[in-house]
Motif scaffolding. Structure first.
Motif, short mmCIF file in Angstrom:
data_model
loop_
_atom_site.label_atom_id
_atom_site.label_comp_id
_atom_site.label_asym_id
_atom_site.label_seq_id
_atom_site.Cartn_x
_atom_site.Cartn_y
_atom_site.Cartn_z
N ILE A 57 58.29 35.45 29.50
CA ILE A 57 57.80 34.21 30.09
C ILE A 57 57.12 34.47 31.43
CG2 ILE A 57 59.97 33.68 31.25
CD1 ILE A 57 57.63 31.14 29.60
N GLY A 58 57.49 35.54 32.11
CA GLY A 58 56.90 35.86 33.40
C GLY A 58 55.42 36.17 33.33
N GLU A 59 54.94 36.50 32.17
CA GLU A 59 53.52 36.80 32.01
C GLU A 59 52.71 35.54 31.75
OE1 GLU A 59 53.21 39.63 28.91
OE2 GLU A 59 54.43 41.15 29.92
N ARG A 60 53.39 34.41 31.60
CA ARG A 60 52.68 33.18 31.24
C ARG A 60 52.41 32.26 32.41
NH1 ARG A 60 56.19 33.75 26.70
NH2 ARG A 60 57.64 32.11 27.35
N ARG A 61 53.33 32.26 33.41
CA ARG A 61 53.14 31.36 34.53
C ARG A 61 53.42 32.07 35.85
NH1 ARG A 61 49.90 28.24 33.05
NH2 ARG A 61 50.34 26.86 34.81
N PRO A 62 52.72 31.70 36.93
CA PRO A 62 52.97 32.28 38.25
C PRO A 62 54.21 31.66 38.90
CG PRO A 62 51.20 30.69 38.38
CD PRO A 62 51.53 30.82 36.92
N VAL A 67 58.41 27.30 40.50
CA VAL A 67 59.25 26.65 41.51
C VAL A 67 59.00 25.14 41.50
CG1 VAL A 67 59.72 26.46 43.97
CG2 VAL A 67 59.38 28.71 42.93
N LYS A 68 57.72 24.73 41.43
CA LYS A 68 57.40 23.30 41.38
C LYS A 68 58.00 22.65 40.14
CE LYS A 68 53.00 23.70 43.88
NZ LYS A 68 51.53 23.57 43.77
N TRP A 69 57.90 23.37 39.02
CA TRP A 69 58.42 22.85 37.75
C TRP A 69 59.93 22.67 37.80
CZ3 TRP A 69 56.71 20.70 33.37
CH2 TRP A 69 57.55 20.70 32.25
N VAL A 70 60.62 23.65 38.36
CA VAL A 70 62.08 23.59 38.44
C VAL A 70 62.51 22.45 39.35
CG1 VAL A 70 64.13 24.81 39.23
CG2 VAL A 70 62.41 26.01 37.88
N HIS A 71 61.84 22.30 40.47
CA HIS A 71 62.23 21.28 41.43
C HIS A 71 61.93 19.86 40.95
CE1 HIS A 71 62.13 24.30 45.03
NE2 HIS A 71 63.19 24.46 44.24
N ASN A 72 60.81 19.67 40.24
CA ASN A 72 60.45 18.32 39.78
C ASN A 72 59.53 18.41 38.57
OD1 ASN A 72 59.82 15.63 39.45
ND2 ASN A 72 59.42 15.26 41.63
N PRO A 73 60.07 18.62 37.38
CA PRO A 73 59.24 18.80 36.19
C PRO A 73 58.41 17.57 35.85
CG PRO A 73 61.55 18.58 35.60
CD PRO A 73 61.51 18.72 37.08
N ASP A 81 49.05 18.63 34.29
CA ASP A 81 49.04 20.06 34.00
C ASP A 81 49.12 20.30 32.49
OD1 ASP A 81 49.75 22.93 35.42
OD2 ASP A 81 50.77 22.68 33.49
N LYS A 82 48.16 21.04 31.95
CA LYS A 82 48.05 21.22 30.51
C LYS A 82 49.26 21.97 29.94
CE LYS A 82 44.93 22.84 26.87
NZ LYS A 82 46.00 23.48 26.10
N TYR A 83 49.65 23.05 30.58
CA TYR A 83 50.77 23.85 30.07
C TYR A 83 52.05 23.02 30.01
CZ TYR A 83 53.98 27.77 29.45
OH TYR A 83 54.94 28.62 28.97
N ALA A 84 52.29 22.24 31.09
CA ALA A 84 53.51 21.42 31.14
C ALA A 84 53.49 20.34 30.07
CB ALA A 84 53.65 20.80 32.52
N ASN A 85 52.34 19.70 29.88
CA ASN A 85 52.26 18.64 28.88
C ASN A 85 52.36 19.18 27.46
OD1 ASN A 85 51.51 15.71 29.95
ND2 ASN A 85 50.67 17.21 31.38
N ASP A 86 51.77 20.35 27.22
CA ASP A 86 51.89 20.97 25.89
C ASP A 86 53.35 21.30 25.58
OD1 ASP A 86 49.20 20.76 25.55
OD2 ASP A 86 48.76 22.87 26.04
N LEU A 87 54.05 21.81 26.58
CA LEU A 87 55.47 22.14 26.40
C LEU A 87 56.29 20.87 26.15
CD1 LEU A 87 57.48 24.59 26.61
CD2 LEU A 87 57.85 23.88 28.96
#
Length: 401
Positions: A57-62, A67-73, A81-87
């Motif tokens: 997973i480390g190769e997919r997101r910086p 950190v932003k995702w963990v704090h407030n998804p 954000d496309k990646y977040a919405n696709d997930l």
């Protein structure tokens, strides 16, 4: 009703391996965070559990995105954000829990643990306050059994003497000439009966037989008395067919996820139906067993789980003292829970069993200044490692008030 916990921390954690400075402490801290919060929904491999597998997973997101995702998804999703919405869409728009209190270093430690799991396996030194040992079953009545065995040996000697007497009598009977008047006038069975009467009149035989019967009855009484309150092997039928082999074994859900007090409370706690619904609000809703949980919540009635491990009221036991301070694994007392379809009591949980563990278990004093002076004093008079019995583990007041 709570929504399913898709733990975002592990769903998107990772960043390029070149930017991570990994050490053993990072991995250990990350393992604890992962197992306590993430393992219920995610694997460190490619396999999808409730959420996606995390290998690579480390190769997919910086890191800054993670950190932003963990704090407030939800904020990341709302930003478009496309990646977040696709997930979010891929996993049926299941809500995840935000973790605003986790620092960037803690998130890095989880990533380090995930990366370490993907690396080739290597021996890892265990942590915790004690070196786990498995106490021998039945040690509580071992001394009594030795006395009984010695007594039985004495009785067997007396019986042997009586048998030799019988052999002597039969030898005399066999030495009689079958053509003699004595042999002809006395029927065979009458001869046996006469010798039997002589044997019954033998004081050594009567004493030995009485002692043997007395000891056998005594041993049966002692075994029964020692078995009072011991439920080793007890595996009651539960109101819902819950498989620890599936949840704790195949899916590797940490015990702490369901039994919330196992590391910080006196008792491990029975999980509430709401904890079950964190996953089963989405997963296998049609299952007859899961429907029992729904009915429990709808009727506001608790699930009547049957207790398996139960100590008497006169004994004090603290889970956190053993699991958190002592560092013992659940398997030390409960057996291989992750392989049980139906949980059963594997250990006797007797006082002797506990004391035997305290006598054998070494205290892990490494890097713990609390023990420094105690270890120094102990080593002056003893060459053996510091054990639980040396820090009060055999004092009656520790377990009995």
């Amino acid at each position: 009703m709570k929504r399913l916990k898709i733990v975002a921390l592990t769903a998107v954690l990772g960043f390029f391996a070149a930017t991570v400075n990994v050490n053993a402490q990072d991995v250990a801290e990350g393992e604890q965070i992962f197992k306590n919060n993430c393992a219920a929904c995610h694997n460190t491999s490619d396999e999808t559990l409730v959420g996606p597998g995390l290998k690579g997973i480390g190769e997919r997101r910086p890191l800054d995105w993670i950190v932003k995702w963990v704090h407030n998804p939800q904020a990341v999703i709302a930003s478009g954000d496309k990646y977040a919405n696709d997930l979010f869409k891929k996993f049926n728009q299941a809500q995840m829990t935000a973790y605003p209190n986790y620092s960037e270093d803690q998130i890095k430690s989880v990533i380090a643990y995930i990366d370490a799991q993907a690396a080739p396996a290597a021996p890892v030194a265990g942590e915790g306050g004690a070196v786990a040992t498995t106490p021998a079953e039945g040690s509580s009545n071992g001394g009594m059994m030795q006395y009984i065995l010695v007594a039985l040996l004495g009785v067997m000697i007396l019986v042997l003497v009586a048998l030799l007497s019988i052999v002597s009598s039969l030898s005399k009977l066999a030495s009689v000439d079958p053509n003699s008047d004595e042999a002809k006038n006395v029927p065979f069975f009458q001869k046996i009966a006469e010798n039997g009467k002589k044997l019954a009149a033998n004081s050594a035989f009567k004493t030995g037989a009485a002692l043997l019967i007395t000891l056998l009855i005594g041993k049966a009484t002692i075994d029964t008395a020692y078995g009072v309150g011991i439920h080793q092997g007890y595996a009651p039928e539960q109101p819902i067919q819950f498989s620890h082999k599936l949840h704790a074994g195949q899916y590797e859900i940490n015990c702490n996820y369901c039994h919330t007090g196992v590391y910080k409370g006196k008792g491990a706690n029975i999980p509430s139906a709401n904890i079950c619904m964190n996953c089963h609000n989405v997963i296998k809703r049609e299952s007859p067993e899961i429907q029992k949980i729904y009915r429990s919540l709808e009727n506001d009635e608790p699930i009547q789980w049957v207790r398996v491990h139960n100590l008497p009221d006169l004994a004090y036991f603290n889970h956190s003292q053993h699991t958190n301070v002592g560092g013992l694994e659940c398997t030390n007392c409960h057996g291989e829970i992750n392989k049980m379809e139906v949980v059963e009591q594997r250990s006797s949980l007797t006082m002797g069993w506990c004391i035997d563990c305290h006598r054998k278990t070494e205290v892990n004093t490494k890097d713990n200044a609390y023990y420094d002076k105690l270890v120094e004093l102990h080593n002056k008079e003893n060459k053996e490692p510091l054990k639980v019995q040396n820090i009060g583990g055999l004092e009656c007041s520790k377990c009995h008030y």
